[in-house]
Design an enzyme around this catalytic site. Sequence first.
Site, PDB file in Angstrom:
ATOM      1  N   MET A  33      21.233  40.504   3.558  1.00 34.56           N
ATOM      2  CA  MET A  33      20.696  41.204   2.383  1.00 34.56           C
ATOM      3  C   MET A  33      19.696  40.294   1.666  1.00 34.56           C
ATOM      4  SD  MET A  33      23.689  43.660   1.024  1.00 34.56           S
ATOM      5  CE  MET A  33      24.609  42.453   0.099  1.00 34.56           C
ATOM      6  N   HIS A  37      20.261  31.600   2.204  1.00 33.26           N
ATOM      7  CA  HIS A  37      20.690  30.215   1.998  1.00 33.26           C
ATOM      8  C   HIS A  37      21.016  29.624   3.359  1.00 33.26           C
ATOM      9  CE1 HIS A  37      24.633  31.862   2.652  1.00 33.26           C
ATOM     10  NE2 HIS A  37      24.537  32.621   1.574  1.00 33.26           N
ATOM     11  N   HIS A  40      22.934  31.634   5.981  1.00 32.96           N
ATOM     12  CA  HIS A  40      22.151  32.594   6.773  1.00 32.96           C
ATOM     13  C   HIS A  40      21.321  31.859   7.830  1.00 32.96           C
ATOM     14  CE1 HIS A  40      22.331  34.833   2.784  1.00 32.96           C
ATOM     15  NE2 HIS A  40      22.873  35.694   3.618  1.00 32.96           N
ATOM     16  N   LYS A 152      32.531  33.630   6.761  1.00 36.54           N
ATOM     17  CA  LYS A 152      32.762  33.662   5.320  1.00 36.54           C
ATOM     18  C   LYS A 152      33.240  35.064   4.909  1.00 36.54           C
ATOM     19  CE  LYS A 152      31.727  33.386   0.809  1.00 36.54           C
ATOM     20  NZ  LYS A 152      30.949  34.548   0.544  1.00 36.54           N
ATOM     21  N   ASP A 153      32.606  36.092   5.479  1.00 32.70           N
ATOM     22  CA  ASP A 153      33.025  37.481   5.256  1.00 32.70           C
ATOM     23  C   ASP A 153      33.891  37.889   6.445  1.00 32.70           C
ATOM     24  OD1 ASP A 153      31.459  38.138   2.793  1.00 32.70           O
ATOM     25  OD2 ASP A 153      29.811  37.572   4.098  1.00 32.70           O
ATOM     26  N   GLN A 156      34.785  41.551   7.003  1.00 30.12           N
ATOM     27  CA  GLN A 156      33.570  42.255   7.464  1.00 30.12           C
ATOM     28  C   GLN A 156      33.320  42.003   8.954  1.00 30.12           C
ATOM     29  OE1 GLN A 156      29.655  42.530   5.326  1.00 30.12           O
ATOM     30  NE2 GLN A 156      29.119  40.800   6.622  1.00 30.12           N
ATOM     31  N   VAL A 179      29.390  27.935   6.407  1.00 28.30           N
ATOM     32  CA  VAL A 179      28.674  26.726   5.988  1.00 28.30           C
ATOM     33  C   VAL A 179      29.078  26.446   4.543  1.00 28.30           C
ATOM     34  CG1 VAL A 179      26.407  25.666   5.632  1.00 28.30           C
ATOM     35  CG2 VAL A 179      26.754  27.265   7.526  1.00 28.30           C
ATOM     36  N   LEU A 187      28.930  28.635   1.045  1.00 29.29           N
ATOM     37  CA  LEU A 187      27.633  29.126   0.580  1.00 29.29           C
ATOM     38  C   LEU A 187      27.685  30.641   0.424  1.00 29.29           C
ATOM     39  CD1 LEU A 187      24.890  27.087   2.474  1.00 29.29           C
ATOM     40  CD2 LEU A 187      26.311  26.441   0.550  1.00 29.29           C
ATOM     41  N   ARG A 190      25.833  34.785  -4.184  1.00 25.42           N
ATOM     42  CA  ARG A 190      26.363  34.995  -5.542  1.00 25.42           C
ATOM     43  C   ARG A 190      26.700  33.676  -6.251  1.00 25.42           C
ATOM     44  NH1 ARG A 190      28.842  39.945  -3.078  1.00 25.42           N
ATOM     45  NH2 ARG A 190      27.756  41.678  -4.035  1.00 25.42           N
TER      46      ARG A 190
END
Length: 286
Positions: A33, A37, A40, A152-153, A156, A179, A187, A190
Amino acid sequence: MSPPDVITTVAALRATVRGWRDAGLTVAVVPTMGALHDGHLQLVRVALERAARVVVTIFVNPAQFSPSEDLDRYPRDEAGDLRKLAAVGAQVCFMPDVGEMYPDGFASAVRIAGLSEGLCGASRPHHFGGVATVVAKLLNQAGADFAMFGEKDYQQLLVVRRMAADLDIPTEIVGVPTVREPDGLALSSRNAYLDEARRRVAPMLYAELGAAARDLGRGAAAGARLGQTRAALEAAGFDAVEYVELRAAETLEALDLIADRPGRLLAAVMLGGVRLIDNVPVDAAR
Ligand code: PAF
């Protein structure tokens, strides 16, 4: 390195990927999205190791935000994102607008039962449906061999993997480890919302999850041990602990004890109006 080609329509994306395919090149897609950082960029680096060509998608997907969430103030930095993508070497950035992704008359939705419920799905009941719908579209549009998603997600990642398998989308879903900042904070776009004082509290989430994961791996029962984690997080300065739960790593079934199946410890907390999530693996100590 040269900046990525910016593509804004599905037709142009398909034509580009078709050209690569005709030349015998493999393709990876990295859905994002934006507000990129290093987490990504790590997805892009892993994608470039796996495939000859990489498409990064940037689309702030309205379907995965509820009306009370931060869609309007979600961080956006198109120029900065393109500079970062040039530095890592992504070949294409796909940036459709909302009308391209959800044209008038759009009426479909993908729903993944089970995995979407509980954890983040409990407080965000429409979130994973919105994610699954947009990711199904992006995977179909890109027609890539691989798609990269951050651990991290974690919920998801499993929802997307289930969706791709169930809908026979022939793209391999690759999970990439989280990361972290040097102090352990995962990271996240938000994190930019945290003021200085809260930024100092935030890394305690990872520290507390790590301490609990060690004890759970040595045989502690989640019911008792995670009560301590909740109390420690509240004492550290988090405003609320939405959940902290031990689940089976592959299926997200609730676990009380780690036996022979790998576990995952997942948490969501609130800090000054910012919702932070994190998770760590839990393996039985040998
Ligand atoms: O993780 C994200 O940034 C989003 O949920 C995703 C996968 C790009 C779908 O909009």
